[in-house]
Design a protein around this motif. Sequence first.
Motif, PDB file in Angstrom:
ATOM      1  N   VAL A   1     -16.790   2.808   0.754  1.00 19.17           N
ATOM      2  CA  VAL A   1     -16.666   3.278  -0.749  1.00 19.17           C
ATOM      3  C   VAL A   1     -15.570   2.207  -1.480  1.00 19.17           C
ATOM      4  O   VAL A   1     -14.371   1.937  -0.978  1.00 19.17           O
ATOM      5  CB  VAL A   1     -16.765   4.665  -0.456  1.00 19.17           C
ATOM      6  CG1 VAL A   1     -16.608   4.861  -1.749  1.00 19.17           C
ATOM      7  CG2 VAL A   1     -17.205   5.494   0.140  1.00 19.17           C
ATOM      8  N   ASP A   2     -15.980   1.784  -1.993  1.00 17.16           N
ATOM      9  CA  ASP A   2     -15.380   1.312  -3.003  1.00 17.16           C
ATOM     10  C   ASP A   2     -14.698   2.167  -4.068  1.00 17.16           C
ATOM     11  O   ASP A   2     -15.500   2.443  -4.423  1.00 17.16           O
ATOM     12  CB  ASP A   2     -16.106   0.034  -3.906  1.00 17.16           C
ATOM     13  CG  ASP A   2     -16.685  -1.665  -3.173  1.00 17.16           C
ATOM     14  OD1 ASP A   2     -15.890  -1.420  -1.854  1.00 17.16           O
ATOM     15  OD2 ASP A   2     -17.202  -2.037  -3.138  1.00 17.16           O
ATOM     16  N   VAL A   3     -13.142   2.211  -4.649  1.00 15.42           N
ATOM     17  CA  VAL A   3     -12.680   3.170  -4.868  1.00 15.42           C
ATOM     18  C   VAL A   3     -12.354   1.868  -6.792  1.00 15.42           C
ATOM     19  O   VAL A   3     -11.705   1.369  -6.286  1.00 15.42           O
ATOM     20  CB  VAL A   3     -11.816   3.412  -3.916  1.00 15.42           C
ATOM     21  CG1 VAL A   3     -11.098   4.527  -5.814  1.00 15.42           C
ATOM     22  CG2 VAL A   3     -12.367   4.951  -3.714  1.00 15.42           C
ATOM     23  N   TYR A   4     -12.488   2.516  -7.272  1.00 12.94           N
ATOM     24  CA  TYR A   4     -11.864   1.594  -9.123  1.00 12.94           C
ATOM     25  C   TYR A   4     -11.683   2.864  -9.442  1.00 12.94           C
ATOM     26  O   TYR A   4     -11.867   3.626 -10.070  1.00 12.94           O
ATOM     27  CB  TYR A   4     -12.946   1.043  -9.647  1.00 12.94           C
ATOM     28  CG  TYR A   4     -13.806  -0.279  -9.323  1.00 12.94           C
ATOM     29  CD1 TYR A   4     -13.130  -0.721  -9.285  1.00 12.94           C
ATOM     30  CD2 TYR A   4     -15.128   0.129  -8.343  1.00 12.94           C
ATOM     31  CE1 TYR A   4     -14.085  -2.274  -9.325  1.00 12.94           C
ATOM     32  CE2 TYR A   4     -15.759  -0.807  -7.412  1.00 12.94           C
ATOM     33  CZ  TYR A   4     -14.836  -2.193  -8.133  1.00 12.94           C
ATOM     34  OH  TYR A   4     -15.406  -3.156  -7.296  1.00 12.94           O
ATOM     35  N   GLY A   5      -9.834   2.440 -10.121  1.00 11.82           N
ATOM     36  CA  GLY A   5      -8.912   3.557 -10.972  1.00 11.82           C
ATOM     37  C   GLY A   5      -7.921   3.142 -10.845  1.00 11.82           C
ATOM     38  O   GLY A   5      -7.325   2.492  -9.929  1.00 11.82           O
ATOM     39  N   GLY A   6      -7.380   4.263 -11.201  1.00  3.68           N
ATOM     40  CA  GLY A   6      -5.685   4.127 -11.421  1.00  3.68           C
ATOM     41  C   GLY A   6      -5.655   5.923 -10.972  1.00  3.68           C
ATOM     42  O   GLY A   6      -6.176   6.865 -11.146  1.00  3.68           O
ATOM     43  N   GLY A   7      -4.664   6.079 -11.667  1.00  2.65           N
ATOM     44  CA  GLY A   7      -3.952   7.120 -11.782  1.00  2.65           C
ATOM     45  C   GLY A   7      -2.659   7.899 -11.156  1.00  2.65           C
ATOM     46  O   GLY A   7      -2.342   7.012  -9.588  1.00  2.65           O
ATOM     47  N   GLU A   8      -2.023   8.893 -11.718  1.00  2.00           N
ATOM     48  CA  GLU A   8      -0.861   9.426 -11.078  1.00  2.00           C
ATOM     49  C   GLU A   8      -1.378   9.142  -9.459  1.00  2.00           C
ATOM     50  O   GLU A   8      -0.263   9.543  -8.683  1.00  2.00           O
ATOM     51  CB  GLU A   8      -0.523  10.412 -11.824  1.00  2.00           C
ATOM     52  CG  GLU A   8      -1.353  11.910 -12.262  1.00  2.00           C
ATOM     53  CD  GLU A   8      -0.440  12.598 -12.930  1.00  2.00           C
ATOM     54  OE1 GLU A   8      -0.933  13.927 -12.491  1.00  2.00           O
ATOM     55  OE2 GLU A   8      -0.379  12.801 -14.074  1.00  2.00           O
ATOM     56  N   ASP A   9      -1.951   9.906  -8.587  1.00  2.00           N
ATOM     57  CA  ASP A   9      -2.072  10.476  -7.485  1.00  2.00           C
ATOM     58  C   ASP A   9      -2.340   9.050  -6.710  1.00  2.00           C
ATOM     59  O   ASP A   9      -3.220   9.620  -5.328  1.00  2.00           O
ATOM     60  CB  ASP A   9      -3.886  11.238  -7.573  1.00  2.00           C
ATOM     61  CG  ASP A   9      -2.581  12.501  -8.169  1.00  2.00           C
ATOM     62  OD1 ASP A   9      -1.913  12.787  -8.374  1.00  2.00           O
ATOM     63  OD2 ASP A   9      -3.841  13.830  -8.927  1.00  2.00           O
ATOM     64  N   LEU A  10      -2.956   8.371  -7.236  1.00  2.00           N
ATOM     65  CA  LEU A  10      -3.929   6.815  -6.545  1.00  2.00           C
ATOM     66  C   LEU A  10      -2.305   6.494  -5.277  1.00  2.00           C
ATOM     67  O   LEU A  10      -3.453   6.421  -3.892  1.00  2.00           O
ATOM     68  CB  LEU A  10      -3.710   5.553  -7.248  1.00  2.00           C
ATOM     69  CG  LEU A  10      -3.957   4.653  -6.670  1.00  2.00           C
ATOM     70  CD1 LEU A  10      -5.863   4.484  -6.245  1.00  2.00           C
ATOM     71  CD2 LEU A  10      -4.175   3.460  -7.725  1.00  2.00           C
ATOM     72  N   ALA A  11      -1.547   6.536  -5.103  1.00  2.00           N
ATOM     73  CA  ALA A  11      -0.432   6.483  -4.286  1.00  2.00           C
ATOM     74  C   ALA A  11      -1.268   8.290  -2.995  1.00  2.00           C
ATOM     75  O   ALA A  11      -1.438   6.654  -1.674  1.00  2.00           O
ATOM     76  CB  ALA A  11       0.483   6.026  -4.115  1.00  2.00           C
ATOM     77  N   GLU A  12      -1.229   8.703  -3.505  1.00  2.00           N
ATOM     78  CA  GLU A  12      -0.855   9.456  -2.994  1.00  2.00           C
ATOM     79  C   GLU A  12      -3.016   9.380  -1.717  1.00  2.00           C
ATOM     80  O   GLU A  12      -2.972  10.126  -0.194  1.00  2.00           O
ATOM     81  CB  GLU A  12      -1.318  11.057  -3.282  1.00  2.00           C
ATOM     82  CG  GLU A  12       0.454  11.575  -3.095  1.00  2.00           C
ATOM     83  CD  GLU A  12       0.120  13.060  -3.221  1.00  2.00           C
ATOM     84  OE1 GLU A  12       0.219  13.822  -3.335  1.00  2.00           O
ATOM     85  OE2 GLU A  12       0.877  12.663  -5.175  1.00  2.00           O
ATOM     86  N   VAL A  13      -3.809   9.033  -2.944  1.00  2.00           N
ATOM     87  CA  VAL A  13      -5.097   8.928  -2.393  1.00  2.00           C
ATOM     88  C   VAL A  13      -5.212   8.159  -1.468  1.00  2.00           C
ATOM     89  O   VAL A  13      -6.173   7.087  -0.213  1.00  2.00           O
ATOM     90  CB  VAL A  13      -6.199   8.749  -3.164  1.00  2.00           C
ATOM     91  CG1 VAL A  13      -7.718   8.397  -2.973  1.00  2.00           C
ATOM     92  CG2 VAL A  13      -5.954   9.868  -4.243  1.00  2.00           C
ATOM     93  N   GLU A  14      -4.029   6.782  -1.739  1.00  2.00           N
ATOM     94  CA  GLU A  14      -4.637   5.326  -0.501  1.00  2.00           C
ATOM     95  C   GLU A  14      -3.244   5.534   0.607  1.00  2.00           C
ATOM     96  O   GLU A  14      -4.554   5.892   1.908  1.00  2.00           O
ATOM     97  CB  GLU A  14      -3.790   4.467  -0.680  1.00  2.00           C
ATOM     98  CG  GLU A  14      -3.938   4.030  -2.278  1.00  2.00           C
ATOM     99  CD  GLU A  14      -3.709   2.769  -2.970  1.00  2.00           C
ATOM    100  OE1 GLU A  14      -4.628   1.594  -3.055  1.00  2.00           O
ATOM    101  OE2 GLU A  14      -2.352   2.785  -2.872  1.00  2.00           O
ATOM    102  N   VAL A  15      -3.195   6.786   0.871  1.00  2.00           N
ATOM    103  CA  VAL A  15      -1.881   7.268   1.969  1.00  2.00           C
ATOM    104  C   VAL A  15      -3.058   7.839   3.164  1.00  2.00           C
ATOM    105  O   VAL A  15      -3.258   7.810   4.048  1.00  2.00           O
ATOM    106  CB  VAL A  15      -0.812   7.629   2.093  1.00  2.00           C
ATOM    107  CG1 VAL A  15      -0.786   8.582   3.140  1.00  2.00           C
ATOM    108  CG2 VAL A  15       0.518   6.482   1.171  1.00  2.00           C
ATOM    109  N   GLU A  16      -3.601   8.719   2.242  1.00  2.00           N
ATOM    110  CA  GLU A  16      -4.626  10.106   2.444  1.00  2.00           C
ATOM    111  C   GLU A  16      -5.846   9.114   3.166  1.00  2.00           C
ATOM    112  O   GLU A  16      -5.917   9.705   4.586  1.00  2.00           O
ATOM    113  CB  GLU A  16      -4.820  10.736   2.358  1.00  2.00           C
ATOM    114  CG  GLU A  16      -5.689  11.951   2.579  1.00  2.00           C
ATOM    115  CD  GLU A  16      -4.723  12.862   3.016  1.00  2.00           C
ATOM    116  OE1 GLU A  16      -5.394  13.552   4.478  1.00  2.00           O
ATOM    117  OE2 GLU A  16      -3.696  13.505   3.259  1.00  2.00           O
ATOM    118  N   ALA A  17      -6.341   8.063   2.959  1.00  2.00           N
ATOM    119  CA  ALA A  17      -6.975   7.666   3.472  1.00  2.00           C
ATOM    120  C   ALA A  17      -7.030   6.422   4.352  1.00  2.00           C
ATOM    121  O   ALA A  17      -7.627   6.440   5.470  1.00  2.00           O
ATOM    122  CB  ALA A  17      -7.986   6.740   2.048  1.00  2.00           C
ATOM    123  N   ALA A  18      -5.610   6.133   4.105  1.00  2.00           N
ATOM    124  CA  ALA A  18      -5.246   5.065   5.202  1.00  2.00           C
ATOM    125  C   ALA A  18      -5.578   6.531   7.000  1.00  2.00           C
ATOM    126  O   ALA A  18      -5.625   5.464   7.739  1.00  2.00           O
ATOM    127  CB  ALA A  18      -3.852   4.701   5.620  1.00  2.00           C
TER     128      ALA A  18
END
Length: 118
Positions: A8-25
Amino acid sequence: LGQPPTHVDVYGGGEDLAEVEVEAAARELRLSFFPPTDHSGATLRRYKVFINPSQSEVLSTTTAEALAMGKFVVVQRHPSNDFFMQFRNTLPYDTPEEFLQQLQAALDSEPEPLSAEE
């Protein structure tokens, strides 16, 4: 729960992006993250499925644009998405398992063109 049935390719940003990236990893999910991009550009035209997991996007403009572009939209059943339930290409979900089922259904078929009523 398992992996999405595709990368899945994820496009966008937002205040929660860093948390989402950490959780995905941490979950070893097959996701690639890209910055916000113009919906009318060539990059996004190649996709037939749009996933909007947001429960806080008041106008849901991106979901409306995806439907207008003839894509499937996979959205959570939530009051902010009620308007989109009238469209044939809207694939709603309540649970993570149902999300994966709806994503697989979208990948296995082609979206319908918008009807005159839609």
